[in-house]
Design an enzyme around this catalytic site. Sequence first.
Site, short mmCIF file in Angstrom:
data_model
loop_
_atom_site.label_atom_id
_atom_site.label_comp_id
_atom_site.label_asym_id
_atom_site.label_seq_id
_atom_site.Cartn_x
_atom_site.Cartn_y
_atom_site.Cartn_z
N HIS A 124 41.74 31.95 30.31
CA HIS A 124 41.40 33.18 31.04
C HIS A 124 42.27 33.24 32.30
O HIS A 124 42.41 32.24 33.01
CB HIS A 124 39.92 33.16 31.42
N HIS A 170 46.46 39.00 39.40
CA HIS A 170 45.08 39.45 39.27
C HIS A 170 44.94 40.70 40.12
O HIS A 170 44.90 40.62 41.34
CB HIS A 170 44.13 38.34 39.73
#
Length: 594
Positions: A124, A170
């Site tokens: 992830h 991110h």
Amino acid sequence: MLKQTYKVCFCCQRRFKLAVLEAPEEIKIIFDKYSENGVMTAQHLHCFLVQEQKEDKATIADAQAILDSLNDLKHLNVFHKGGLSLKGFFKFLFGDRNPPLSPLTGVHHDMTAPLSHYFIYTGHNSYLTGNQLSSDCSDVPIIHALQRGVRVIELDLWRNSTKDNVHVLHGRTLTTPVELIKCLRSIKEHAFSSSDYPVVITLEDHLTPDLQAKVAEMLTQTFGDMLLLPDSECFKELPSPESLKKRIIISTKPPKEYLEAKEVKDNEDSRRGKDLTDEETWGMEVPYLKPNFTSEDKQYDLDEEEEEHEDENDDEEESKSHQFPAPEYKRLIAIHAGKCKGDLKDALRGDSDKVSRLSLSERQFEKLAEHHGMDIVRFTQQNILRIYPKGTRINSSNFNPLIGWIHGAQMVAFNMQGYGRSLWLMHGMFRANGGCGFVKKPDFLLKRGPDNKVFDPKEKLPIKSTLKVTLYMGDGWYYDFRHNHFDAFSPPDFYARIGIAGAPADSVMKKTKALEDNWIPAWNEQFEFPLTVPELALLRIEVHEYDMSEKDDFGGQSCLPVWELREGIRAVPLHDRKGDKYKSVKLLMRFQFV
């Protein structure tokens, strides 16, 4: 049982007792049983391997090979009159040549079934070096993950500040970006360093069509013939890992959908900070599925839905640009991913004419599993389910992966830099099947009975088998740790925790007594673990040093797939918090199934 000699503590010049490594009493009894006049020949050793170690296929030649492998220890008096001495027998049992998982089996699962029939080692936010808000993005964690055997790499794609190139980061956080091309080149170089089986790249696309086209060019030029190009828009049945060796697979949602779906994830990001707990040095104890949500959880879900509607008109210009995604980009998507629209249960209906990948947050999955566990199992028999950590895990911690695996979820996505007990379970699961990154799901998760009935994760099941574990002793800390690491003034007081992570009825942890002032603890304790679902049970092992005034010190851990344990007396190497094996630290244990 252990001889004592004396050492001098280098920091305080005090004498203290140091145990000398000596075989436990039970090992001496077994040696006497399988030797003659203090000599264990190849024939004797063969009998031991077959009868005690349950190695039915072992031959006398195999036993002789073990003896030959100990020739480099001749100077330690491991041989006596042409055979093994007690010391040599003990050296073999407690050595690297006697691991708990067979080093010879390699990949031994059937690898010709569809991808949906396997648990897949999944990362992830694979580019993050630390926390989810402010850490650096880099190709280094991607390389480390691939070297460990991870088969699914996640990349979040965003425009750079000049809007002419693609960065991986991110989104809407303070994480520093890394160029996409750098990540892709590292994936190409290291994708098959630990396994020949396929690597899936899941893309989170926040790009305009011109940059999508640029990504398509990067992918095709970087991977070339390695890239899997689908013959049709969607697979009716997923291909097998065997047919996809040395291939790179792209999986993402249809480009237009990301602008809608990302709001949910970003809204989770905005709430990060709730639900956080102060983890112990080695990670919080692994919880199991807890269906009772707090009022804060319920408020979170209501807010999430409201904000998604409020944000539907955001980024209007960018949204319009996605009405016509770049065709050269879209044709590279081999596994189409869908988002959850409306009722969670509706997402599990799937399509009999095509397969898809569905992504759910840890929180969404828990809610769904509470009432629709069998629907999840049914969905995952044909389609792929990916579960990712909830947004409040800003420190990159992870959840209990068993909650996904027992429902058949193939891609339980983990923060590979989130060291702790949950990640140790992930390491343990994928030590199975030769560490190739794919583990065939148990048959009960793949079968359908009358009236389309499938396995019910909540059903109370009978005990199938019982694992008996004997922990004899441990050694190696004196060599791998500073001598004042645990206590500046005396040897450590080690204790062990041993248990099972698996189905709710099987999950338990037990503890040995703490042994004072001993670098070579000899616990000689036995534990029994009744198992209702041994096919998904992981044996958890931890060693800690008891500290009366402060937090106990970490002394090593291991996690092993129960279904691949070799019976008999085995040397179990321990690993550090990151999952790297210590050079010397190991435990002598016995495993028996009754």
